[in-house]
Design a protein around this motif. Sequence first.
Motif: not given
Length: 320
Positions: A79-80, A84-91, A97-114
Amino acid sequence: ARDSFWRKAAWSLPRRVPRRLQLYILRRVRQPNAPFLHHAAAQALAILGPDGKAAVPALAQALRDNRREVRWDAGVALGRIGEESVPELINLLGDKDPEVRLVAAFALTAAGAAAKAAVPALTQRLNDESEPVRDASARALGQIGVSAVPALIHVIEHGKGLARQRAARALMPIFPARRLAGPALLAMAQDEEPASRRQAIETLGAIHATDEAVIRAIAFALKDIDPEVRLAAAKALGELSWKAQPAVPALAQSLQDEAAAVREASAGTLGRIGRLAQSAIPELTRLAQDKEEFVRLAALGALDKIELPTNAARAGDLKQ
């Protein structure tokens, strides 16, 4: 970093082994330290932020680690790092695994407008089978901001139930959305589900939509059959402050609501409207004798804000 099988096996021997063997292990076999290294490396990459972009593939792999703390450390770092990490987080949003999806969404929250490229994938997650994933996806869309508005409005217009409610909630922190989202939210305020009506009203208040049609719709919601919707309407009008003056008659009537929370919120909103709510003084005066103390206090507080000053004070104001 990986600890060898033998190192982990040696340090996991039960305490009942001979004392001499325990001492031998302590002296000759180094303690496993891979978990510490993983945590420290992820923290360092989070501090580096975008400069740590070369580590994105390794962090994405770590996010699928079977240790929960490693996953979250990797998510924070991704997220920080940002765009550059957005394509991987989209995947990762599509992981089984729901927790992997949860952490990915959390990271995208931290990435914000990017993370604007993730809007379609996050919108799909509003229907995820996991409630935490649905909530985290809505928060991420809200943090992405204006770029997410068209997709959120589409869900509000064409979605149903929880997805529609979460899309409306995601709009709440996006202030420029009020002109674009107003019509869709007004239609949602007529939904057959009370929870959807309530969320539409709350969002209209949060984005400070002050069109005449909006104020009229929120005032109408003060008569809703569901007390939670009526409460949301009273609070939403409070968000509009003096601009909610056209709703004063409806708010004055709500001071007689059977739900004490609605009476309290209506009184508080009339106080925020201020002197423009003078027509509600008789009802507020009556409410100051309510059986509930917190309602009485709300009525008295509103009267203090609404009532005109003394004649002497008014004369002084005129001279000024």
